[in-house]
Write a protein that holds these residues in place. Structure first.
Motif, PDB file in Angstrom:
ATOM      1  N   ILE A 189      24.374  44.960  54.068  1.00  0.00           N
ATOM      2  CA  ILE A 189      25.253  43.946  53.466  1.00  0.00           C
ATOM      3  C   ILE A 189      26.300  44.523  52.517  1.00  0.00           C
ATOM      4  N   GLU A 190      26.191  45.802  52.147  1.00  0.00           N
ATOM      5  CA  GLU A 190      27.181  46.373  51.241  1.00  0.00           C
ATOM      6  C   GLU A 190      27.140  47.886  51.309  1.00  0.00           C
ATOM      7  N   ASP A 191      28.167  48.510  50.729  1.00  0.00           N
ATOM      8  CA  ASP A 191      28.247  49.964  50.680  1.00  0.00           C
ATOM      9  C   ASP A 191      27.764  50.494  49.338  1.00  0.00           C
ATOM     10  N   LYS A 192      27.366  51.738  49.347  1.00  0.00           N
ATOM     11  CA  LYS A 192      26.950  52.395  48.111  1.00  0.00           C
ATOM     12  C   LYS A 192      28.119  52.565  47.161  1.00  0.00           C
ATOM     13  N   ASN A 193      29.283  52.900  47.702  1.00  0.00           N
ATOM     14  CA  ASN A 193      30.508  53.055  46.922  1.00  0.00           C
ATOM     15  C   ASN A 193      31.496  51.980  47.345  1.00  0.00           C
ATOM     16  N   PHE A 219      37.316  46.222  49.269  1.00  0.00           N
ATOM     17  CA  PHE A 219      37.646  46.909  50.512  1.00  0.00           C
ATOM     18  C   PHE A 219      36.405  47.371  51.282  1.00  0.00           C
ATOM     19  N   ASP A 220      35.225  46.912  50.837  1.00  0.00           N
ATOM     20  CA  ASP A 220      33.990  47.124  51.585  1.00  0.00           C
ATOM     21  C   ASP A 220      34.008  46.167  52.777  1.00  0.00           C
ATOM     22  N   ASN A 221      34.349  46.676  53.955  1.00  0.00           N
ATOM     23  CA  ASN A 221      34.653  45.822  55.113  1.00  0.00           C
ATOM     24  C   ASN A 221      33.477  44.993  55.612  1.00  0.00           C
ATOM     25  N   HIS A 222      32.251  45.481  55.459  1.00  0.00           N
ATOM     26  CA  HIS A 222      31.133  44.730  55.995  1.00  0.00           C
ATOM     27  C   HIS A 222      30.298  44.054  54.901  1.00  0.00           C
ATOM     28  N   SER A 223      30.900  43.859  53.727  1.00  0.00           N
ATOM     29  CA  SER A 223      30.174  43.237  52.633  1.00  0.00           C
ATOM     30  C   SER A 223      29.792  41.798  52.968  1.00  0.00           C
ATOM     31  N   PHE A 224      28.572  41.441  52.654  1.00  0.00           N
ATOM     32  CA  PHE A 224      28.082  40.077  52.821  1.00  0.00           C
ATOM     33  C   PHE A 224      28.734  39.135  51.810  1.00  0.00           C
ATOM     34  N   TYR A 225      29.165  39.689  50.689  1.00  0.00           N
ATOM     35  CA  TYR A 225      29.665  38.871  49.592  1.00  0.00           C
ATOM     36  C   TYR A 225      31.164  38.589  49.722  1.00  0.00           C
ATOM     37  N   LYS A 226      31.621  37.611  48.935  1.00  0.00           N
ATOM     38  CA  LYS A 226      33.014  37.176  48.967  1.00  0.00           C
ATOM     39  C   LYS A 226      33.843  37.927  47.924  1.00  0.00           C
ATOM     40  N   ASN A 227      35.151  37.845  48.073  1.00  0.00           N
ATOM     41  CA  ASN A 227      36.045  38.342  47.037  1.00  0.00           C
ATOM     42  C   ASN A 227      36.045  37.354  45.872  1.00  0.00           C
ATOM     43  N   PRO A 228      35.820  37.808  44.640  1.00  0.00           N
ATOM     44  CA  PRO A 228      35.782  36.879  43.514  1.00  0.00           C
ATOM     45  C   PRO A 228      37.155  36.314  43.165  1.00  0.00           C
TER      46      PRO A 228
END
Length: 280
Positions: A189-193, A219-228
């Motif tokens: 769901i997210e990247d380390k960096n 710019f984490d393309n596969h993030s589960f979360y939204k842009n705040p």
């Protein structure tokens, strides 16, 4: 419901104006150039940090509160049953350096931060540049879920460059390139960096009120979360600035706000809250 909460926020601001005995400290008329004044009156644009720093020997007490998702309706009393609170302190070591420590109920996160002035806007330089670094400790992680958990796994880091310009007495903008590193993360769901860029602004609509907004692109393309995305109102009163806001990120911590925004403005999944700074 959003309209109702907005009406309540406007009512709160009108009550604040009744405290005329507290307003004397903020009515000073400055005779120097406008550029010498800060781009932002509060230490945060909305939830993200602004280029304003505590001055030398100032102490700030910070109380930040986010109610639950207002779209859940009466079942959770429009978010009142599911709130997150942050308590913290900020100390101005010098006029160009402040240190902070806070604890948030959501994820039981402690954050220590350092904020420092790099360049000041002047007639010879077009912007303020401030550095901001955070170390966060997630004390909610349990060995029941992570049997091999080490203390270092609880740590996350944030580095930001806060770049603002005060265009006029009413209008300021800020660009905020950011970098987040998490020692423990879920790869699905997210990247380390994670790299983000934020844009925020402030527009003054009266002597003591401004409307603020900010948006961060992750710019984490596969993030589960939204842009705040957050909208707020600053209300200046004697000794403190009171901020009312709506956001799609319930977390108050700097790293949590940026990387764990779960709400969706398009579906009405937003959170109402406030920030209160009291200076001593």
């Amino acid at each position: 419901m959003t309209k109702t909460l907005f009406f309540l926020s406007m009512l709160a601001s009108s009550l604040a104006f009744a405290q005329e005995d507290l307003l004397k400290d903020i009515d000073t008329i400055q005779t120097n150039t406008e550029i010498s004044q800060p781009a932002f009156k509060a230490l945060q644009v909305v939830t993200g940090q602004s280029t304003k720093l505590a001055t030398k020997n100032e102490w700030y007490i910070v109380v930040a509160h986010r109610f639950g998702d207002v779209s859940k309706g009466f079942k959770d009393f429009f978010g009142l049953d599911d709130a997150s609170t942050k308590l913290g302190v900020i100390y101005g070591v010098t006029d160009g350096l402040s240190l902070s420590l806070s604890r948030e109920t959501n994820m039981k996160t402690f954050e220590g931060g350092a904020k420092y002035k790099l360049v000041k806007q002047s007639e010879n330089f077009p912007v303020d540049i401030v550095g901001y670094n955070v170390l966060a400790v997630n004390t909610d992680l349990s060995k029941d879920n992570y049997p091999d958990l080490q203390f270092g796994d609880r740590l996350s880091y944030l580095t930001q460059a806060l770049i603002s310009r005060r265009f006029s007495d009413k209008f300021s903008l800020q660009l905020t390139p950011s970098y987040v590193h998490k020692n423990l993360y879920e790869p699905s769901i997210e990247d380390k960096n994670q790299f983000l860029t934020g844009l925020g602004g402030r527009y003054k609509i009266s002597k003591r009120i401004s409307i603020n907004a900010e948006y961060f692109v992750n710019f984490d393309n596969h993030s589960f979360y939204k842009n705040p995305l957050s909208l707020g109102m600053d209300i200046e009163t004697g000794g403190h600035v009171f901020q009312l806001l709506f956001t799609n990120s319930q977390l108050n911590s700097d790293i949590g706000y940026l990387t764990n925004a779960a709400g969706d403005w398009g579906k009405g999944h937003i959170f109402f809250g406030f920030n209160l700074y009291r200076v001593f």
